[in-house]
Design a protein around this motif. Structure first.
Motif, PDB file in Angstrom:
ATOM      1  N   ARG A  94     -12.781   5.744  -4.935  1.00 52.06           N
ATOM      2  CA  ARG A  94     -13.956   5.197  -4.280  1.00 52.06           C
ATOM      3  C   ARG A  94     -14.325   6.076  -3.102  1.00 52.06           C
ATOM      4  O   ARG A  94     -13.582   6.938  -2.699  1.00 52.06           O
ATOM      5  CB  ARG A  94     -13.693   3.775  -3.782  1.00 52.06           C
ATOM      6  N   MET A 117     -14.655   7.118   0.547  1.00 53.55           N
ATOM      7  CA  MET A 117     -13.783   6.817   1.672  1.00 53.55           C
ATOM      8  C   MET A 117     -14.487   6.071   2.784  1.00 53.55           C
ATOM      9  O   MET A 117     -13.852   5.430   3.594  1.00 53.55           O
ATOM     10  CB  MET A 117     -13.184   8.102   2.238  1.00 53.55           C
ATOM     11  N   ASN A 125      -6.446  -1.111   3.980  1.00 53.34           N
ATOM     12  CA  ASN A 125      -7.027  -2.064   3.033  1.00 53.34           C
ATOM     13  C   ASN A 125      -6.065  -2.385   1.903  1.00 53.34           C
ATOM     14  O   ASN A 125      -6.019  -3.528   1.422  1.00 53.34           O
ATOM     15  CB  ASN A 125      -8.337  -1.511   2.473  1.00 53.34           C
ATOM     16  N   GLN A 126      -5.299  -1.396   1.461  1.00 53.60           N
ATOM     17  CA  GLN A 126      -4.292  -1.652   0.439  1.00 53.60           C
ATOM     18  C   GLN A 126      -3.234  -2.624   0.951  1.00 53.60           C
ATOM     19  O   GLN A 126      -2.780  -3.510   0.222  1.00 53.60           O
ATOM     20  CB  GLN A 126      -3.631  -0.335   0.023  1.00 53.60           C
ATOM     21  N   TYR A 136      -8.070   3.411   3.967  1.00 51.84           N
ATOM     22  CA  TYR A 136      -7.771   2.990   2.599  1.00 51.84           C
ATOM     23  C   TYR A 136      -6.378   2.360   2.525  1.00 51.84           C
ATOM     24  O   TYR A 136      -6.173   1.316   1.891  1.00 51.84           O
ATOM     25  CB  TYR A 136      -7.851   4.193   1.669  1.00 51.84           C
ATOM     26  N   GLU A 158      -8.574   8.049   4.570  1.00 47.04           N
ATOM     27  CA  GLU A 158      -7.304   7.805   3.887  1.00 47.04           C
ATOM     28  C   GLU A 158      -6.500   6.722   4.597  1.00 47.04           C
ATOM     29  O   GLU A 158      -5.941   5.820   3.965  1.00 47.04           O
ATOM     30  CB  GLU A 158      -6.491   9.097   3.815  1.00 47.04           C
ATOM     31  N   ARG A 197      -7.741   7.930  -4.477  1.00 49.40           N
ATOM     32  CA  ARG A 197      -8.406   6.648  -4.607  1.00 49.40           C
ATOM     33  C   ARG A 197      -9.766   6.802  -5.274  1.00 49.40           C
ATOM     34  O   ARG A 197     -10.502   7.728  -4.984  1.00 49.40           O
ATOM     35  CB  ARG A 197      -8.583   5.986  -3.250  1.00 49.40           C
ATOM     36  N   SER A 206       0.827  -1.184   0.000  1.00 51.02           N
ATOM     37  CA  SER A 206       0.000   0.000   0.000  1.00 51.02           C
ATOM     38  C   SER A 206       0.861   1.232   0.000  1.00 51.02           C
ATOM     39  O   SER A 206       2.065   1.147   0.160  1.00 51.02           O
ATOM     40  CB  SER A 206      -0.898  -0.021   1.226  1.00 51.02           C
TER      41      SER A 206
END
Length: 704
Positions: free
Chosen positions: A74, A76, A538-539, A535, A532, A72, A62
């Motif tokens: 999508r 948040m 998740n990455q 995110y 952020e 990104r 990530s």
């Protein structure tokens, strides 16, 4: 670099390509080129826009191994598929939150004008500047009662009379005010652009980007530390080191409303460190004999169960080290010390959690550690990488013994030696280059774990993070090998530890970040920061190698490495979303906003996932028992407070289930209490808190 090729994927930064070239952080990593690739079912390229950072070869699933955030494509607030598993009532009240009106003063029109309107003379600097402008070294227009800058900042405008001098304390205060006012000014001037543009795709530098994002968090109390490691000056990588002052640790939760009501007296968060400093010293004894009959078993256990966490012993040169140590009777030399420490950790790995050992017997591996400890004084003054390796292994064993301050003492010496070796070229030989990477990242991660829970001094080792590459594999010298060179967990944990540090830097760096409920605009800003960070978490998860990518649902895991990673994942997710719980605990009306309620649910769901099967934490008993125990205390206090809130309790499992979960946690922590005085105090604290919680629930009529 071998195995590194531009990723053809559509990624959050793919739009930043120009002339067919990808930005520097858009790479993929062919796992088949790394050591032991045959042990995994993955033979093709694992595609990810941020798996490897060029040119230093940083493994990363990530963007958080880089210094900048990524755009990104999508929403948040998008959540994982398990976000609603926990709640027995997912009905959300409609949002009725509105932004408050501004209370700022109108801009002053009482400005001095030139003596003539016919000639546009250059403006002169005011004879007497106000304190804000003076401290900022900016031009002051001298207007009374407020200059233009102070009017815009809605700050008190004070003019110092000529001849009055400031002492050092005054200057320090003004420096702090200067930083805070500057961040506020950036917030007012620029708005919050955290996820608007990818730094890779914009013309601004990452330093400019970070300056904008930090400025806009000032109104949330998210003010960066003033100096030292963890500052945001010059190097964006600093936000990936544990800040010097943070409120992530467990006892800081006692400052929150509702949770504060669960304890009878205030607890200074520094009391845990004081207890650890005052505990009885570790007694090693002089009569401990060395039993070498099981060395083969212990060595194999080390490479199978310990080196996966630390990855700092070369399996290809191990046999030569062992033979050298054997020829010296394990009485002298660096090799003897390394071998003895490997045997100590291997013995510990074969015996299960130290919490399950009889208290009237020596801990597993102590005899080997005592023999190694006798050799350490002669190595402490040696300035080479093998001496540092010995100190890292010694610190690892002390962490296993739940001796955090002793581990920090050894680790700080290793960090200083590392800084000496890394401060000038040529001090680390090419043959030791790979080993230097392993011991460096171990020093960073162990120190970060200790600093996350105890108010210990920083060694300064983090200053090399951005320039230090990650390990790429020991060279196979063609000798007989005892184990494999495992790097998968080590690399994944480096990335996750840096993200955990970043969360502390961005959300928990003020001594009391949420003393009052923020305005609706601040909630919006918090959502962007939290979105952020979530995110990036998740990455990290999505780009784990398949053999390590744990299921997010409640499937039992047999693999201890996956178990540890899943627990660490939910721990990180908890502290990312924790600010929402703290805000609602002091202002229930905030939960009427659907976005706030959703983020509260994410935090509580992550808490429950760590607490519902409390014995799963035994999988990380070697590196994480102490840090994990205090993390459990944090999650338990948080859910206790949530059960006392009408809006938050609706997001939790039924009260009877919560009672069982909390009871099991208390039992587990009390079972660990004999290992360290800080854990003992924590066990007493949550037992008292649970008794008061039950009393409060009965009094409030929420239980029958």
């Amino acid at each position: 670099m071998a195995g590194v090729t531009p990723s053809p994927d559509v990624s959050p930064v793919s739009a930043a390509t120009t002339n067919g070239h990808f930005p520097r952080d858009s790479f993929c990593l062919n796992l088949s080129t790394l050591p032991d690739a045959s042990n995994f079912a993955l033979k093709s390229t694992l595609k990810s826009p941020h798996l490897l950072e060029s040119p230093t070869g940083f493994y990363s699933g990530s963007p958080f191994l880089n210094g900048a955030f990524k755009k990104r494509p999508r929403n948040m607030s998008q959540s994982s598929g398990t976000d609603r598993e926990m709640s027995h009532d997912t009905t959300q009240p409609p949002s009725n939150s509105t932004a408050p009106t501004s209370n700022g003063e109108p801009r002053s029109s009482n400005k001095k004008r030139p003596s003539t309107d016919t000639i546009d003379y250059p403006r002169r600097r005011a004879t007497i500047a106000c304190e804000i402008c003076r401290s900022r070294k900016s031009r002051c227009d001298g207007s009374r009662p407020k200059c233009r800058l102070c009017t815009e900042l809605n700050a008190e405008c004070i003019y110092r009379e000529p001849g009055i001098k400031l002492d050092a304390g005054d200057k320090l205060i003004l420096e702090h005010l200067n930083r805070i006012e500057g961040l506020l000014q950036t917030n007012l001037a620029n708005g919050f652009g955290l996820a608007t543009h990818s730094p890779a795709a914009s013309n601004s530098t990452s330093e400019d980007f970070l300056a904008r994002s930090t400025g806009n968090m000032a109104s949330l109390g998210l003010v960066p530390p003033i100096n030292g490691m963890g500052t945001w000056n010059n190097a964006p990588s600093n936000i990936s080191t544990m800040p010097k002052t943070h409120t992530t640790a467990a006892l800081h939760l006692l400052q929150s409303p509702m949770i504060r009501e669960l304890v009878s007296r205030p607890y200074d968060p520094k009391v845990l460190l004081q207890l650890e400093m005052n505990r009885e010293p570790l007694y090693l004894g002089t009569s401990l004999g060395l039993d070498l009959s099981n060395t083969g078993t212990f060595v194999q256990a080390f490479f199978d169960r310990v080196n996966v966490f630390y990855a700092c012993v070369n399996p290809y040169t191990w046999n030569s080290y062992y033979q050298t140590a054997l020829s010296r009777g394990f009485r002298e030399g660096t090799e003897s010390c390394i071998v003895l420490l490997v045997l100590a950790l291997g013995h510990a790995a074969t015996s299960g959690s130290i919490s399950q050992q009889a208290t009237d017997k020596d801990p597993p591996g102590l005899a080997y550690f005592a023999a190694a400890w006798a050799l350490l004084p002669s190595l402490m003054t040696r300035n080479n990488m093998l001496a540092v390796q010995c100190q890292i292994l010694a610190a690892a064993y002390l962490v296993y013994l739940v001796r955090p301050v002793e581990a920090w003492n050894i680790l700080s010496g290793a960090s200083m030696k590392l800084q000496l070796l890394l401060s000038a070229p040529g001090r680390v030989s090419p043959a030791e280059e790979e080993l230097s990477k392993r011991v460096y990242w171990n020093a960073v991660m162990i120190e970060s774990d200790l600093l996350a829970e105890l108010d210990l001094p920083h060694s300064g080792i983090g200053q090399f993070e951005e320039t230090f590459s990650l390990p790429s594999g020991f060279e196979d010298v063609g000798q007989e090998t005892t184990g494999r060179d495992e790097l998968w967990y080590f690399l994944a944990e480096i990335a996750l530890r840096r993200l955990l540090n970043k969360v502390s830097s961005m959300l928990y760096i003020n001594t009391s970040p949420y003393t009052k409920a923020p305005a609706a605009t601040s909630i919006t800003q918090l959502e962007r920061v939290v979105g952020e960070l979530d995110y990036q978490l998740n990455q990290w998860y999505e780009t784990l190698p398949p053999a390590m990518q744990f299921p997010l649902d409640r499937v039992p895991l047999q693999n201890p490495v996956q178990t540890v990673l899943r627990l660490r994942y939910f721990a990180c997710r908890t502290i990312i979303f924790r600010p929402y719980i703290l805000l609602v605990l002091q202002d229930e009306t905030l939960a009427m906003d659907s976005g706030v309620q959703e983020n509260c649910h994410k935090c509580l769901e992550a808490c429950i996932r760590q607490l519902e099967y409390i014995t799963a934490h035994h999988a990380g008993h070697l590196p994480y028992l102490f840090q994990g125990a205090l993390s459990i205390i944090s999650q338990t206090l948080l859910v206790m407070g949530a059960t006392m809130s009408g809006s938050l309790s609706a997001l939790l499992p039924p009260p009877s289930t919560m009672d069982d979960i909390i009871s099991n946690v208390i039992h587990e922590i009390e079972r660990l209490a004999h290992l360290a005085p800080s854990i003992r105090l924590s066990a007493e604290l949550i037992r008292e808190a649970e008794a008061k919680r039950q009393m409060w629930l009965h009094t409030a009529g929420l239980k029958v």
